[in-house]
Design a protein around this motif. Structure first.
Motif, PDB file in Angstrom:
ATOM      1  N   GLN A 195       0.821  -1.206   0.000  1.00 24.83           N
ATOM      2  CA  GLN A 195       0.000   0.000   0.000  1.00 24.83           C
ATOM      3  C   GLN A 195       0.862   1.265   0.000  1.00 24.83           C
ATOM      4  N   PRO A 196       0.508   2.282  -0.814  1.00 20.46           N
ATOM      5  CA  PRO A 196       1.233   3.554  -0.757  1.00 20.46           C
ATOM      6  C   PRO A 196       0.970   4.267   0.563  1.00 20.46           C
ATOM      7  N   LEU A 197       2.002   4.921   1.101  1.00 16.51           N
ATOM      8  CA  LEU A 197       1.867   5.613   2.380  1.00 16.51           C
ATOM      9  C   LEU A 197       1.690   7.114   2.159  1.00 16.51           C
ATOM     10  N   PRO A 198       0.767   7.734   2.881  1.00 18.10           N
ATOM     11  CA  PRO A 198       0.668   9.194   2.827  1.00 18.10           C
ATOM     12  C   PRO A 198       1.862   9.817   3.538  1.00 18.10           C
ATOM     13  N   GLU A 199       2.100  11.106   3.304  1.00 24.03           N
ATOM     14  CA  GLU A 199       3.237  11.774   3.938  1.00 24.03           C
ATOM     15  C   GLU A 199       3.124  11.778   5.456  1.00 24.03           C
ATOM     16  N   SER A 200       1.921  11.647   5.959  1.00 23.01           N
ATOM     17  CA  SER A 200       1.713  11.706   7.410  1.00 23.01           C
ATOM     18  C   SER A 200       2.063  10.404   8.120  1.00 23.01           C
ATOM     19  N   VAL A 201       2.384   9.332   7.369  1.00 24.12           N
ATOM     20  CA  VAL A 201       2.683   8.028   7.960  1.00 24.12           C
ATOM     21  C   VAL A 201       4.020   7.528   7.425  1.00 24.12           C
ATOM     22  N   THR A 202       4.837   6.944   8.321  1.00 23.17           N
ATOM     23  CA  THR A 202       6.160   6.438   7.954  1.00 23.17           C
ATOM     24  C   THR A 202       6.326   5.007   8.442  1.00 23.17           C
ATOM     25  N   TRP A 203       6.934   4.173   7.598  1.00 25.02           N
ATOM     26  CA  TRP A 203       7.300   2.810   8.015  1.00 25.02           C
ATOM     27  C   TRP A 203       8.749   2.813   8.480  1.00 25.02           C
ATOM     28  N   SER A 204       9.019   2.149   9.604  1.00 28.25           N
ATOM     29  CA  SER A 204      10.382   2.039  10.125  1.00 28.25           C
ATOM     30  C   SER A 204      10.638   0.604  10.555  1.00 28.25           C
ATOM     31  N   PRO A 205      11.878   0.104  10.388  1.00 29.80           N
ATOM     32  CA  PRO A 205      12.204  -1.226  10.910  1.00 29.80           C
ATOM     33  C   PRO A 205      12.304  -1.195  12.426  1.00 29.80           C
ATOM     34  N   LEU A 206      12.161  -2.347  13.034  1.00 27.36           N
ATOM     35  CA  LEU A 206      12.318  -2.476  14.483  1.00 27.36           C
ATOM     36  C   LEU A 206      13.712  -3.006  14.788  1.00 27.36           C
ATOM     37  N   VAL A 207      14.371  -2.397  15.742  1.00 24.54           N
ATOM     38  CA  VAL A 207      15.726  -2.799  16.101  1.00 24.54           C
ATOM     39  C   VAL A 207      15.714  -4.247  16.582  1.00 24.54           C
ATOM     40  N   GLY A 208      16.581  -5.069  15.994  1.00 22.69           N
ATOM     41  CA  GLY A 208      16.681  -6.471  16.392  1.00 22.69           C
ATOM     42  C   GLY A 208      15.658  -7.386  15.763  1.00 22.69           C
ATOM     43  N   HIS A 209      14.729  -6.832  14.993  1.00 25.76           N
ATOM     44  CA  HIS A 209      13.687  -7.635  14.323  1.00 25.76           C
ATOM     45  C   HIS A 209      12.983  -8.591  15.289  1.00 25.76           C
ATOM     46  N   PRO A 210      12.347  -8.060  16.347  1.00 16.72           N
ATOM     47  CA  PRO A 210      11.711  -8.933  17.343  1.00 16.72           C
ATOM     48  C   PRO A 210      10.426  -9.604  16.883  1.00 16.72           C
ATOM     49  N   LEU A 211       9.833  -9.106  15.788  1.00 21.16           N
ATOM     50  CA  LEU A 211       8.546  -9.633  15.327  1.00 21.16           C
ATOM     51  C   LEU A 211       8.699 -10.217  13.931  1.00 21.16           C
ATOM     52  N   VAL A 212       8.559 -11.529  13.831  1.00 17.99           N
ATOM     53  CA  VAL A 212       8.678 -12.222  12.556  1.00 17.99           C
ATOM     54  C   VAL A 212       7.354 -12.918  12.263  1.00 17.99           C
ATOM     55  N   ARG A 213       6.752 -12.582  11.143  1.00 13.34           N
ATOM     56  CA  ARG A 213       5.482 -13.196  10.732  1.00 13.34           C
ATOM     57  C   ARG A 213       5.765 -14.304   9.728  1.00 13.34           C
ATOM     58  N   ARG A 214       5.279 -15.496  10.020  1.00 11.35           N
ATOM     59  CA  ARG A 214       5.504 -16.656   9.163  1.00 11.35           C
ATOM     60  C   ARG A 214       4.208 -17.056   8.463  1.00 11.35           C
ATOM     61  N   THR A 215       4.340 -17.520   7.232  1.00 13.10           N
ATOM     62  CA  THR A 215       3.193 -17.994   6.463  1.00 13.10           C
ATOM     63  C   THR A 215       3.479 -19.404   5.968  1.00 13.10           C
ATOM     64  N   TRP A 216       2.533 -20.308   6.208  1.00 14.65           N
ATOM     65  CA  TRP A 216       2.654 -21.705   5.770  1.00 14.65           C
ATOM     66  C   TRP A 216       1.681 -21.992   4.638  1.00 14.65           C
ATOM     67  N   ALA A 217       2.125 -22.777   3.668  1.00 20.48           N
ATOM     68  CA  ALA A 217       1.217 -23.379   2.705  1.00 20.48           C
ATOM     69  C   ALA A 217       0.677 -24.660   3.340  1.00 20.48           C
ATOM     70  N   VAL A 218      -0.639 -24.828   3.316  1.00 14.83           N
ATOM     71  CA  VAL A 218      -1.290 -25.957   3.985  1.00 14.83           C
ATOM     72  C   VAL A 218      -2.278 -26.597   3.015  1.00 14.83           C
ATOM     73  N   TRP A 219      -2.278 -27.928   2.965  1.00 17.60           N
ATOM     74  CA  TRP A 219      -3.173 -28.647   2.058  1.00 17.60           C
ATOM     75  C   TRP A 219      -3.564 -29.985   2.688  1.00 17.60           C
ATOM     76  N   PRO A 220      -4.670 -30.592   2.242  1.00 15.44           N
ATOM     77  CA  PRO A 220      -5.102 -31.877   2.814  1.00 15.44           C
ATOM     78  C   PRO A 220      -4.062 -32.962   2.574  1.00 15.44           C
ATOM     79  N   ALA A 221      -3.725 -33.696   3.622  1.00 17.06           N
ATOM     80  CA  ALA A 221      -2.722 -34.758   3.504  1.00 17.06           C
ATOM     81  C   ALA A 221      -3.168 -35.850   2.548  1.00 17.06           C
ATOM     82  N   SER A 222      -4.476 -35.984   2.353  1.00 19.53           N
ATOM     83  CA  SER A 222      -5.002 -37.049   1.496  1.00 19.53           C
ATOM     84  C   SER A 222      -5.029 -36.662   0.019  1.00 19.53           C
ATOM     85  N   SER A 223      -4.663 -35.427  -0.306  1.00 14.46           N
ATOM     86  CA  SER A 223      -4.769 -34.961  -1.692  1.00 14.46           C
ATOM     87  C   SER A 223      -3.685 -35.582  -2.564  1.00 14.46           C
ATOM     88  N   HIS A 224      -4.083 -35.964  -3.785  1.00 14.06           N
ATOM     89  CA  HIS A 224      -3.136 -36.512  -4.772  1.00 14.06           C
ATOM     90  C   HIS A 224      -3.197 -35.728  -6.086  1.00 14.06           C
TER      91      HIS A 224
END
Length: 299
Positions: A253-282
């Motif tokens: 998303q584009p950010l307006p001038e009134s909002v800024t994105w900054s990194p967090l020191v030490g990267h304490p928050l990591v978001r993980r995403t898994w691909a998930v599917w039925p084990a029975s699928s062929h």
């Protein structure tokens, strides 16, 4: 006997207890207990041996377990087979997608899928992790992209991406707090977190909020179940001042001038995403898409 009851009984046996099975199915434990008791009354036999350490199936329970698994697998195969009879003559691959998914992750994999299986049509739905789990187990999705790894043996999972989350702040405040490596998480104490409802992804919510609390972040009231934290809500809340929200570095998303994105020191928050599917699928097209997603997680 309904498919819902079969899935519930299988989950209880595989998880070894009602509490874990209820979490897996995203239903209350009393409701799950009533389902199991109802099955025992219907068949007139004891299906589970209950103890302080959990449950285990009786001989009758093992018989029901085998039959239920066979019926559920057959049901899933029937759905896949009927997908071949769509109006366009191809198969349909149904995918669940969370908000803020890195665009290059899925676009690259879908391009490879289109080359290998041109007759496969992809139908994508924006769903929370909890909604995707329910849909996967109901046979309504072929692949989900979840923010937490599911438990149990009925679903296979593979980590596909890791994102080091940063913080969105009002620009003036970000300039005051930012150091050479970003902003310290504890420097945000006293600000309100603009977050998502726990019902959407309970495990990820609990892990995230535990870290925020430990750094003095005020969580405020939990958002109502079912509320979607869209970009417009994030930006409007942050721009007003006194609040923070989290976002990945390549947020689309584009950010307006009134909002800024900054990194967090030490990267304490990591978001993980898994691909998930039925084990029975062929399905071969599903297997190809999963293989295309199997890249080293980016950081």
């Amino acid at each position: 006997m309904e498919l819902r009851e079969m899935r519930a009984f299988v989950a209880v046996v595989e998880e070894g207890g009602l509490s874990a099975a209820a979490r897996r199915l995203h239903i209350s434990q009393p409701a799950l207990s009533q389902t199991v008791v109802g099955l025992e009354r219907r068949f007139g036999v004891q299906l589970l041996v209950r103890s302080s350490t959990g449950v285990r199936p009786t001989d009758a329970g093992l018989t029901l377990l085998a039959e239920a698994r066979a019926v559920l697998a057959r049901h899933d195969r029937a759905l896949s087979a009927m997908a071949a009879h769509t109006a366009t003559g191809g198969t349909v691959l149904r995918i669940g997608i969370p908000l803020e998914l890195p665009t290059e992750l899925l676009s690259r994999a879908l391009a490879e899928l289109a080359d290998a299986h041109p007759a496969t049509r992809v139908r994508a739905r924006h769903l929370s992790t909890a909604e995707q789990l329910t849909a996967l187990r109901a046979g309504e999705l072929d692949l989900g992209l979840l923010r937490e790894r599911p438990t149990g043996q009925d679903l296979d999972a593979m980590l596909v991406v890791e994102e080091r989350l940063g913080v969105l702040l009002a620009t003036e405040l970000a300039e005051q707090l930012a150091g050479p490596d970003g902003i310290r998480l504890d420097a945000l104490a006293g600000l309100d977190w603009i977050g998502f409802p726990r019902s959407g992804s309970p495990a990820w919510y609990d892990a995230l909020t535990a870290i925020l609390r430990s750094h003095g972040i005020d969580l405020g009231p939990e958002p109502p179940a079912g509320q979607t934290l869209i970009a417009e809500v994030k930006l409007a809340s942050v721009a007003a001042g006194g609040a923070l929200t989290l976002a990945p570095p390549d947020w689309s998303q584009p950010l307006p001038e009134s909002v800024t994105w900054s990194p967090l020191v030490g990267h304490p928050l990591v978001r993980r995403t898994w691909a998930v599917w039925p084990a029975s699928s062929h399905r071969r097209d599903l297997g190809h898409l999963v293989a295309a997603l199997d890249q080293p997680p980016s950081t």
